[in-house]
Design a protein around this motif. Sequence first.
Motif, PDB file in Angstrom:
ATOM      1  N   TYR A  46       0.825  -1.200   0.000  1.00 55.03           N
ATOM      2  CA  TYR A  46       0.000   0.000   0.000  1.00 55.03           C
ATOM      3  C   TYR A  46       0.867   1.262   0.000  1.00 55.03           C
ATOM      4  O   TYR A  46       0.514   2.270  -0.612  1.00 55.03           O
ATOM      5  CB  TYR A  46      -0.938   0.002   1.207  1.00 55.03           C
ATOM      6  CG  TYR A  46      -2.151  -0.893   1.032  1.00 55.03           C
ATOM      7  CD1 TYR A  46      -2.304  -1.696  -0.099  1.00 55.03           C
ATOM      8  CD2 TYR A  46      -3.138  -0.959   2.004  1.00 55.03           C
ATOM      9  CE1 TYR A  46      -3.403  -2.525  -0.250  1.00 55.03           C
ATOM     10  CE2 TYR A  46      -4.249  -1.783   1.851  1.00 55.03           C
ATOM     11  CZ  TYR A  46      -4.366  -2.567   0.725  1.00 55.03           C
ATOM     12  OH  TYR A  46      -5.456  -3.379   0.567  1.00 55.03           O
ATOM     13  N   ALA A  69      -1.706  -0.967  -9.874  1.00 52.00           N
ATOM     14  CA  ALA A  69      -2.817  -1.854  -9.511  1.00 52.00           C
ATOM     15  C   ALA A  69      -2.309  -3.181  -8.955  1.00 52.00           C
ATOM     16  O   ALA A  69      -2.921  -3.761  -8.044  1.00 52.00           O
ATOM     17  CB  ALA A  69      -3.727  -2.093 -10.714  1.00 52.00           C
ATOM     18  N   ILE A  75      -1.668  -2.897  -5.280  1.00 58.85           N
ATOM     19  CA  ILE A  75      -2.905  -2.878  -4.501  1.00 58.85           C
ATOM     20  C   ILE A  75      -3.500  -4.278  -4.415  1.00 58.85           C
ATOM     21  O   ILE A  75      -3.943  -4.721  -3.347  1.00 58.85           O
ATOM     22  CB  ILE A  75      -3.910  -1.887  -5.115  1.00 58.85           C
ATOM     23  CG1 ILE A  75      -3.392  -0.465  -4.954  1.00 58.85           C
ATOM     24  CG2 ILE A  75      -5.279  -2.037  -4.465  1.00 58.85           C
ATOM     25  CD1 ILE A  75      -4.246   0.581  -5.616  1.00 58.85           C
ATOM     26  N   PHE A 116      -3.918  -6.377  -0.918  1.00 59.63           N
ATOM     27  CA  PHE A 116      -5.234  -6.821  -0.465  1.00 59.63           C
ATOM     28  C   PHE A 116      -5.294  -8.343  -0.348  1.00 59.63           C
ATOM     29  O   PHE A 116      -5.756  -8.879   0.661  1.00 59.63           O
ATOM     30  CB  PHE A 116      -6.316  -6.339  -1.424  1.00 59.63           C
ATOM     31  CG  PHE A 116      -7.683  -6.877  -1.082  1.00 59.63           C
ATOM     32  CD1 PHE A 116      -8.414  -6.326  -0.050  1.00 59.63           C
ATOM     33  CD2 PHE A 116      -8.214  -7.964  -1.770  1.00 59.63           C
ATOM     34  CE1 PHE A 116      -9.650  -6.847   0.298  1.00 59.63           C
ATOM     35  CE2 PHE A 116      -9.450  -8.479  -1.435  1.00 59.63           C
ATOM     36  CZ  PHE A 116     -10.173  -7.914  -0.394  1.00 59.63           C
ATOM     37  N   PHE A 159     -12.693   1.152  -9.689  1.00 58.45           N
ATOM     38  CA  PHE A 159     -11.507   0.671  -8.975  1.00 58.45           C
ATOM     39  C   PHE A 159     -10.947   1.758  -8.060  1.00 58.45           C
ATOM     40  O   PHE A 159     -10.546   1.480  -6.925  1.00 58.45           O
ATOM     41  CB  PHE A 159     -10.444   0.222  -9.982  1.00 58.45           C
ATOM     42  CG  PHE A 159      -9.219  -0.384  -9.356  1.00 58.45           C
ATOM     43  CD1 PHE A 159      -9.277  -1.647  -8.783  1.00 58.45           C
ATOM     44  CD2 PHE A 159      -8.017   0.295  -9.324  1.00 58.45           C
ATOM     45  CE1 PHE A 159      -8.155  -2.211  -8.195  1.00 58.45           C
ATOM     46  CE2 PHE A 159      -6.891  -0.256  -8.748  1.00 58.45           C
ATOM     47  CZ  PHE A 159      -6.955  -1.516  -8.178  1.00 58.45           C
ATOM     48  N   LYS A 195     -10.897   1.103  -4.066  1.00 58.73           N
ATOM     49  CA  LYS A 195      -9.576   0.913  -3.474  1.00 58.73           C
ATOM     50  C   LYS A 195      -9.356   1.886  -2.312  1.00 58.73           C
ATOM     51  O   LYS A 195      -8.731   1.535  -1.304  1.00 58.73           O
ATOM     52  CB  LYS A 195      -8.475   1.064  -4.510  1.00 58.73           C
ATOM     53  CG  LYS A 195      -8.103   2.490  -4.843  1.00 58.73           C
ATOM     54  CD  LYS A 195      -6.858   2.571  -5.696  1.00 58.73           C
ATOM     55  CE  LYS A 195      -6.457   3.961  -6.102  1.00 58.73           C
ATOM     56  NZ  LYS A 195      -7.347   5.043  -5.955  1.00 58.73           N
ATOM     57  N   MET A 202      -8.455   0.272   1.165  1.00 54.30           N
ATOM     58  CA  MET A 202      -7.129   0.581   1.698  1.00 54.30           C
ATOM     59  C   MET A 202      -7.240   1.280   3.052  1.00 54.30           C
ATOM     60  O   MET A 202      -6.395   1.087   3.935  1.00 54.30           O
ATOM     61  CB  MET A 202      -6.355   1.443   0.709  1.00 54.30           C
ATOM     62  CG  MET A 202      -5.891   0.696  -0.539  1.00 54.30           C
ATOM     63  SD  MET A 202      -5.216   1.794  -1.810  1.00 54.30           S
ATOM     64  CE  MET A 202      -3.712   2.374  -1.015  1.00 54.30           C
TER      65      MET A 202
END
Length: 396
Positions: A19, A62, A65, A69, A308, A312, A316
């Motif tokens: 992140y 991406a 991320i 996740f 997205f 996100k 996040m």
Amino acid sequence: MASRITNAPIWLSGFRPFYILAALYGPLVILIWPLGWLEPLAPTYSLPMTLWHGHEMLFGFAAAIVAGFVLTALPGWALTEEIQGRRLMTLTIVWLAGRIVFWWSAELPAQLVLVVDAAFYFLLALLVTPGLLRVEQKLYQLLLPILGGFFITNVMYHEAAVALDVHGVQKALELAVYVLMVLFSFVAGFLTPVFTGNELRDRGRGREAVFSMPLETAAILSVVFYAITGYYDSEPMLSGTAALAALVVHAIRMGSWRGWRVRDVPIVFVMHLGYLWLLVTFATRALSDFTALDIDSVTLHAFTVGAFGLTKMGLMTRVVLRHTGRPVIPGTLIIATYWAMLGAAVLRYAATLWPEHSFILTGSSLVWIACLLVYFFSYGPMIWVSCPPWSPFSPS
């Protein structure tokens, strides 16, 4: 010394390094293109900068991320082993190596660039596969072909780039977006109703939506059908029908969640706003196909920046607060970034409709960058320090 490094807080969970990297790398890529304030050290295979931008937003930003996740969610939801320490550090180094070789790709052997850059998703899949094969709920194993899809599309990109096949590169990026869309439908479609249901019960406003396997299956298959007709440039009537079908199915799915009842809970409501942009994506494709309007790039950014982008930000935020033992209540500044990201999506949508007004695109880019930097400076200190001693996630 090595043990001290691998035991540092940054390597406790996947969201921590990835992140931070995403929050820093995303703005850097946007600064390079389209604002043009910087130039990459070497043009990738002499391809247009738009394709360089597309690759790094998908397989750099991406990807970070997604990795953050996946590595954090699986131990909590599927009860798989936590990937941390040396293994997490190795995966992070592989991500960084991919960015380095891609920036210098014009000066390096093409096969070396391909192997190093594509190794990230291969290694990520390798790390999570043993745990996924042992989970009781086999639905989580759908993640494996999705990770495989990211790996394959990245390889397709590099092979087309070496051949200077611009169309092939574009199609590889397009397919990667579709893979991301399937993952989005799977993750957002699972987590949004769960988080919404929790809030509805806690506030005495009802219960979460009843899980419907036929509806969930139709939702995923509609995205796959949408992707296939788009990737193979099907006749507008077929492609538009696929988009319209996806719009209807996902509208029914979203309506069942009753998101309007949590509009005063920003960290949950932002996920509904993100999902709404998925509907905008489908509606835009249908409009384009049925009216012959040339707005394909609008469809792309409705998903990447709108759906997205908004989702996100919510996830996040939640992941950091939850997994550092803090109340899952974002501060005023972070809540402002939710609305700012929504504004960036609207501006990006408008910029594609009216490309002659370059200030709209610049405004969208600056707002998007600001959102990521606010996140970095707000949550970065929570990520790279140890959990509070009272946290359930604090090492014993």
